[in-house]
Enzyme design. Sequence first.
Site, mmCIF file in Angstrom:
data_model
loop_
_atom_site.group_PDB
_atom_site.id
_atom_site.type_symbol
_atom_site.label_atom_id
_atom_site.label_comp_id
_atom_site.label_asym_id
_atom_site.label_seq_id
_atom_site.Cartn_x
_atom_site.Cartn_y
_atom_site.Cartn_z
ATOM 1 N N CYS B 140 32.659 123.949 24.976
ATOM 2 C CA CYS B 140 33.100 123.216 26.566
ATOM 3 C C CYS B 140 34.560 123.974 26.745
ATOM 4 C CB CYS B 140 33.327 121.745 26.663
ATOM 5 S SG CYS B 140 33.639 120.507 25.065
ATOM 6 N N TYR B 141 35.260 124.919 25.925
ATOM 7 C CA TYR B 141 35.644 125.386 26.420
ATOM 8 C C TYR B 141 36.160 127.137 25.507
ATOM 9 C CZ TYR B 141 38.351 121.104 28.511
ATOM 10 O OH TYR B 141 38.632 120.254 29.709
#
Lengths: 135, 402
Positions: B140-141
């Site tokens: 997600c990052y």
Amino acid sequence: MITKRIVLHFPHRLADQPIVYKLVKDYDLEFNILKAYIAPEKGGLLVLELSGEDKNYEQGIQYLKRIGVKVQALSQDIIRNDRRCSHCSVCVPICPAGAFLVEPLTREVHFDDSKCIACGVCVKACPLRAMEVRF
Amino acid sequence: MAKTIKEINEKIKKGEAVVVTAEEIIDIVEKQGVKKAAQKVDVVTTGTFGPMCSSGAYFNIGHAKPKIKLGGGRAYLNDVPVYAGFAAVDVYIGATALPDDDPRNKVFPGEFRYGGGHAIEDLVAGKDLKLAATAYGTDCYPRKELETLINIKDLNEAVLFNPRNSYQNYNVAVNLSDRVIYTYMGTLKPNLGNANYCSAGQLSPLLNDPCYKSIGIGTRIFLGGGVGYVVWQGTQHNPSVPRKENGTPCAPAGALAVLGDLKQMRPEWLAGTSMQGYGTTLTVGIGIPIPILNEEICQYTAVKDDDIYTQIVDYSEAYPQGKKGSLGEVDYAQLKSGKIVTQGKEVPTGNLSSYPKAVEIANILKEWIKKGDFLLSEPVAYLPGPDTGYTFNPLKERPVQK
């Protein structure tokens, strides 16, 4: 009789000449060295307290200028950044020359540059780094 | 007759409040008596401007594209390491943090030219600062590196959050040894060459409310040139130290945790500070209004330098070794006279805390209140007081099994 604290900048070519000796012999001036250094290939710096008869003093200074030494009042090279100084007073007891005084009513700290001996102790002891030595 | 904060605020809104500084109240009480002074005066303003190491700021930089999670990674602001152990883009910078490549005290005494305190000052001054970060990357990052200029005006939240400020009284530091020592109390010359103290004395916030009768959690204050709040007792809050009859402690006692919007603040009231041989810190301007609710509170605010005492402590041996013992007690009038006598020697004094700036802060706060721009707040809870038994304990070191 006159006594002044001055900063002398020597060009490289004068580094091997006995200039201060001449101030004593030819112009009858007394000197007290406050700071001195010679940077190889770059010339030298000498901070002096110089005393003598007014006329001799003037002639001595003229001699220095004539041979190419740059002469400046010490007070021009020791600067307090008044925007940075908070007048906290921690410099007052640190200064060996008593150049900082607290005004009793306002508690503001006055810097008397005529008393300053350019030792530089205050520069690093000042928490806000308000004192600058520019030579 | 006792007043309430609500009543005082009504007067402030109408521009009718009588506001004086903690310096001015001394004369008023002396000349008119405490009863009359308490009726006449509504608010007393205090001020202090000194180095406060337990200071720092947190901010949210907003999400980059693609996104990066600084949490668990490393981040630097102008090469000063910032704490990134939060969510994706929140960081906290502490006043004493130093760049990894700062020589520190390797060449003694170190100069400590730039650290967290200076970065906070630069941020508040509106300068662009370099933010550099590395992260491990997640689904997600995904991003692993970030290097960008940031400016306070673009940050989402920027909040000064100081766990311990506005110390109520402090030691006078001296040096009994035969060498110069470099401390958080400044450079101390050998053999009692100087004595450094750090307090605004009669203008200092907590010395004007020594038993915490009006300053509490939720008190609105002047902080760094903007508006802030007292959010808790400061770390090391120690109300149980010995006190004089006037309630003032004779040694370091109470402290405040404070918080405020960094975007409102100004660099002249949040100054990056370098203590030679010690490290960097932040000099913080704080002003606290004291509502004159009754005669008791009014009497407290009339305290003078002559009535506030503190301890002289040797920083060459007693302080670093954690040994108890004072070389003597002095009052702030003696300290401000420029010299004290200890161990039979006359010792010149210096203050690390700026009295002229404390006066300026108390006057700014006074003007804010008089203009109706600043209302007083009722504390939602009070700080642990002198009778609560709350105290500051040393570390209990215990061996670790290996």
